[in-house]
Design a protein around this motif. Structure first.
Motif, mmCIF file in Angstrom:
data_model
loop_
_atom_site.group_PDB
_atom_site.id
_atom_site.type_symbol
_atom_site.label_atom_id
_atom_site.label_comp_id
_atom_site.label_asym_id
_atom_site.label_seq_id
_atom_site.Cartn_x
_atom_site.Cartn_y
_atom_site.Cartn_z
ATOM 1 N N MET A 190 0.817 -1.201 0.000
ATOM 2 C CA MET A 190 0.000 0.000 0.000
ATOM 3 C C MET A 190 0.854 1.255 0.000
ATOM 4 S SD MET A 190 -3.217 -0.790 -0.132
ATOM 5 C CE MET A 190 -3.959 0.726 0.433
ATOM 6 N N ARG A 219 0.246 4.170 -2.671
ATOM 7 C CA ARG A 219 -0.041 5.549 -2.265
ATOM 8 C C ARG A 219 0.948 6.525 -2.887
ATOM 9 N NH1 ARG A 219 -5.220 5.785 -0.445
ATOM 10 N NH2 ARG A 219 -5.590 4.372 1.326
ATOM 11 N N GLN A 275 -0.187 6.944 -6.350
ATOM 12 C CA GLN A 275 -1.429 7.713 -6.336
ATOM 13 C C GLN A 275 -1.133 9.209 -6.207
ATOM 14 O OE1 GLN A 275 -3.819 7.310 -2.795
ATOM 15 N NE2 GLN A 275 -5.733 7.649 -3.915
ATOM 16 N N SER A 314 -10.932 9.128 -8.338
ATOM 17 C CA SER A 314 -11.719 9.134 -7.103
ATOM 18 C C SER A 314 -12.265 7.750 -6.781
ATOM 19 C CB SER A 314 -12.874 10.137 -7.221
ATOM 20 O OG SER A 314 -12.399 11.454 -7.318
ATOM 21 N N GLY A 366 -9.487 5.555 -5.738
ATOM 22 C CA GLY A 366 -9.070 5.928 -4.392
ATOM 23 C C GLY A 366 -9.977 5.318 -3.355
ATOM 24 N N GLU A 367 -11.278 5.261 -3.654
ATOM 25 C CA GLU A 367 -12.230 4.640 -2.733
ATOM 26 C C GLU A 367 -11.976 3.144 -2.618
ATOM 27 O OE1 GLU A 367 -16.986 3.665 -2.198
ATOM 28 O OE2 GLU A 367 -16.151 4.236 -4.138
ATOM 29 N N LEU A 375 -9.214 1.636 -3.087
ATOM 30 C CA LEU A 375 -7.960 1.479 -2.349
ATOM 31 C C LEU A 375 -8.187 1.611 -0.853
ATOM 32 C CD1 LEU A 375 -4.896 1.080 -2.642
ATOM 33 C CD2 LEU A 375 -4.668 3.570 -2.766
ATOM 34 N N ASP A 376 -9.007 2.573 -0.451
ATOM 35 C CA ASP A 376 -9.293 2.758 0.971
ATOM 36 C C ASP A 376 -9.996 1.538 1.554
ATOM 37 O OD1 ASP A 376 -8.175 5.285 0.951
ATOM 38 O OD2 ASP A 376 -10.094 6.328 0.722
ATOM 39 N N VAL A 377 -10.958 1.001 0.799
ATOM 40 C CA VAL A 377 -11.703 -0.162 1.286
ATOM 41 C C VAL A 377 -10.790 -1.374 1.393
ATOM 42 C CG1 VAL A 377 -13.557 -1.791 0.754
ATOM 43 C CG2 VAL A 377 -13.915 0.663 0.436
ATOM 44 N N SER A 429 -7.600 -1.383 1.763
ATOM 45 C CA SER A 429 -6.652 -1.129 2.846
ATOM 46 C C SER A 429 -7.288 -1.393 4.207
ATOM 47 C CB SER A 429 -6.155 0.320 2.772
ATOM 48 O OG SER A 429 -5.290 0.609 3.847
ATOM 49 N N ASN A 430 -8.509 -0.932 4.388
ATOM 50 C CA ASN A 430 -9.187 -1.074 5.683
ATOM 51 C C ASN A 430 -9.561 -2.507 6.003
ATOM 52 O OD1 ASN A 430 -9.023 1.691 6.128
ATOM 53 N ND2 ASN A 430 -11.042 2.099 5.273
ATOM 54 N N TYR A 478 -15.889 -6.019 2.328
ATOM 55 C CA TYR A 478 -15.960 -4.821 1.493
ATOM 56 C C TYR A 478 -17.301 -4.110 1.684
ATOM 57 C CZ TYR A 478 -11.843 -6.009 -1.328
ATOM 58 O OH TYR A 478 -10.581 -6.276 -1.762
#
Length: 206
Positions: free
Chosen positions: A128, A132, A135, A158, A161-162, A164-166, A168-169, A177
């Motif tokens: 990640m 990033r 990105q 965008s 990016g969303e 990627l955030d999901v 990652s989390n 998801y």
């Protein structure tokens, strides 16, 4: 393509490399190092961006560098997003050197409990961090292209990016998801609202 080439200064070499990248997918994957993977990402994704910016329009030659970064960013997200689907086709795009650095074998990727494994969590942090970085460099493309051409790449950046955030989390655990409503802004103006459903496969415009 004849009309497109007559109107825009697209470099045919970029399209040749795109075809080369698509041909790579006809053979077993074997990406030993990150540089190997980066080369693949360049061929299948950066080349698309390099062709598109000739249509979008730009004055600053740095736009090509950031278009390259955009392609690598998007493709690295694709690889994370599609690990299980690719495994189902007998394909592994994650660099073997990086996996082995954290004690992960190809066989481990089939383990549904892997997202909870500390080795995988450490690998994800490592991967990640690279994503990033790409990105950040990719987003520098947006102000360099013509204003009326920014909508499409801004929306794409965008949405990815969303994703990627999901990823990652959840450490890539697709069972966890969840996608929330996404507001995409371009030049500080809200332009569209998305509701993402069925993981990443369907986007409903509202």
């Amino acid at each position: 393509l004849k009309d497109t080439f007559s109107r825009f200064p697209i470099r045919v070499g970029d399209l040749h490399q795109l075809i080369d990248g698509m041909e790579d997918d006809l053979y077993p994957t074997n990406y030993r190092s990150f540089e190997d993977l980066r080369g693949y990402c360049y061929k299948v994704a950066s080349t698309v961006g390099l062709a598109l910016i000739e249509i979008y329009g730009y004055d600053n030659p740095d736009a090509r560098e950031h278009a390259e970064e955009m392609g690598i960013f998007l493709q690295m997200v694709n690889i994370l997003r599609d690990i299980q689907e690719d495994l189902g086709r007998g394909r592994v795009y994650l660099p073997k050197d990086d996996l082995e650095l954290f004690g992960i074998s190809t066989e481990d990727l089939y383990d549904s409990d892997l997202p909870a494994d500390q080795r995988w969590k450490e690998f994800m942090r490592h991967y990640m961090s690279r994503v990033r970085t790409h990105q950040k460099n990719a987003l520098r493309l947006l102000p360099l292209i013509e204003t009326d051409s920014r909508s499409s790449p801004s929306i794409m950046a965008s949405i990815y990016g969303e994703i990627l955030d999901v990823v990652s989390n959840t450490n890539g655990d697709k069972k966890e998801y969840r996608f929330k409503n996404l507001i995409v802004k371009i030049d500080d103006q809200k332009i569209v609202k998305y509701q993402r459903m069925k993981f990443y496969n369907l986007v409903i415009f509202q």
